[in-house]
Design a protein around this motif. Structure first.
Motif, short mmCIF file in Angstrom:
data_model
loop_
_atom_site.label_atom_id
_atom_site.label_comp_id
_atom_site.label_asym_id
_atom_site.label_seq_id
_atom_site.Cartn_x
_atom_site.Cartn_y
_atom_site.Cartn_z
N ASN A 1 0.64 -0.95 -0.24
CA ASN A 1 0.05 -0.25 0.22
C ASN A 1 0.62 1.33 -0.13
O ASN A 1 1.58 1.63 1.33
N GLN A 2 1.33 1.62 -1.81
CA GLN A 2 2.11 2.96 -1.52
C GLN A 2 1.27 4.67 -1.08
O GLN A 2 1.84 5.51 -0.70
N ASP A 3 -0.45 4.13 -0.69
CA ASP A 3 -0.81 5.31 0.15
C ASP A 3 -0.61 5.24 0.88
O ASP A 3 -1.06 6.97 2.19
N SER A 4 -0.18 4.33 1.97
CA SER A 4 0.40 4.39 3.35
C SER A 4 1.88 4.85 3.74
O SER A 4 2.00 3.91 2.93
N TRP A 5 1.89 5.75 5.13
CA TRP A 5 2.70 6.65 5.26
C TRP A 5 3.54 5.18 5.45
O TRP A 5 5.09 4.43 5.25
N ILE A 6 2.61 4.20 6.64
CA ILE A 6 3.91 3.18 7.29
C ILE A 6 3.72 2.13 6.22
O ILE A 6 5.36 1.93 6.86
#
Ligand SMILES: [Zn+2]
Ligand SMILES: [Zn+2]
Length: 308
Positions: free
Chosen positions: A176-181
């Motif tokens: 998930n590249q949309d999540s910083w973590i």
């Protein structure tokens, strides 16, 4: 994955693919080339470890974005080998057309970062040529080229039918590249293609459905760690069924229109208040920095004057 080495280059993967799985002496093909400069250095080192000084038969590109084609020219010149790409991707690899600009308003961590991404074309000139029309790759027997547009118009994935290995490029991601973590943990998860650079979401969905129909046993993408094993096919099938584009964004509302010469027309830009605030903040920070520096130098020069 038999006969395949993943070479991570910061946040993107390139792949060294044996022509005959696990027999490195029979030759190899490079799939994607990583970021400019850094990709070449990392790939040359990894290739030397596996194949000695032997160059690949060819460099195959899933698409021409800077993180996949960035080192293609350097490596093709170094090894004197051709670069292969889909014919609809050639305008962006021969300097004819820039890609549609990224959409930073689509949401998520990658969209935030995409404000710094280049979207200009790369000019490989005569180094690049189209894949064969019949979907095979002469340099890599047993693999099929699957046209998977949506992320870009000429995006392709590569599929080895004998064991169901899929190199998906950016037709999807396995993180998930949309999540910083998740950008730190790289937790495995099937996700839509890198969102801010995806310019036709209807086509992207159809492409994921096309890949799911292949029922792969190993899914290796441009971003993320590979997903392998018996559950891979059913996970991809479920992902395709539930595929939902981001809720809003420039290319979610309307796709970019492209053709054999590149971009034809773009949907209107979407207001980007965050980007404006960042740019405003950067200007404010720069002005503050100049004021503080000048003030500091003045105080220093006054002190020096007083000490004299
Ligand atoms: Zn891409
Ligand atoms: Zn990418």
């Amino acid at each position: 994955m038999h006969g395949i080495r993943r070479v991570p280059v910061v946040f993107v993967n390139a792949y060294l693919v044996d022509v005959a799985a696990d027999e490195p002496g029979r030759g190899w093909v490079l799939v994607d080339s990583g970021l400019p400069a850094l990709g070449a250095a990392t790939i040359v080192k990894a290739a030397a470890a596996r194949y000695g000084g032997r160059p690949p038969r060819a460099i195959a590109l899933t698409h021409g974005h800077f993180d996949h084609a960035g080192s293609a020219a350097r490596l093709a010149n170094l090894w004197k080998v051709p670069v292969l790409a889909h014919e609809l991707e050639l305008p962006y690899l021969t300097g004819q057309s820039d890609y549609p600009p990224p959409d930073p308003t689509v949401g998520g961590a990658l969209a935030m970062m995409s404000r710094t991404f280049p979207h200009g074309s790369i000019n490989l000139g005569d180094l690049v040529r189209p894949f064969d029309q019949d979907g095979t790759i002469a340099a890599l027997p047993g693999w099929r080229v699957i046209h998977t547009p949506g992320h870009t118009a000429g995006h392709v994935s590569l599929f080895r039918e004998s064991d169901g290995t899929l190199l998906a490029g950016d037709a999807l991601a396995t993180m998930n590249q949309d999540s910083w973590i998740s950008n730190v943990t790289m937790e495995r998860e099937l996700r839509w293609p890198p969102a801010p650079l995806t310019t036709d979401w209807g086509a992207a969905r159809s492409s994921v459905e096309r890949l799911a129909a292949l029922r792969p046993t190993a899914i290796a993408a441009g971003h993320g760690l590979p997903i392998t094993g018996e559950a891979a096919a059913s996970e991809l099938e479920r992902f395709a069924e539930q595929f939902t584009p981001p809720s809003d964004g420039r290319y979610v509302r309307e796709p970019a229109r492209t053709g054999e010469r590149g971009v034809i027309s773009l949907p209107p830009p979407v207001a980007d208040p965050v980007g404006a605030a960042i740019r405003g903040g950067a200007i404010a920070a720069a002005v503050t920095g100049v004021v503080l520096t000048v003030g500091h130098q003045r105080r220093r020069s006054r002190r020096r004057f007083a000490a004299d």
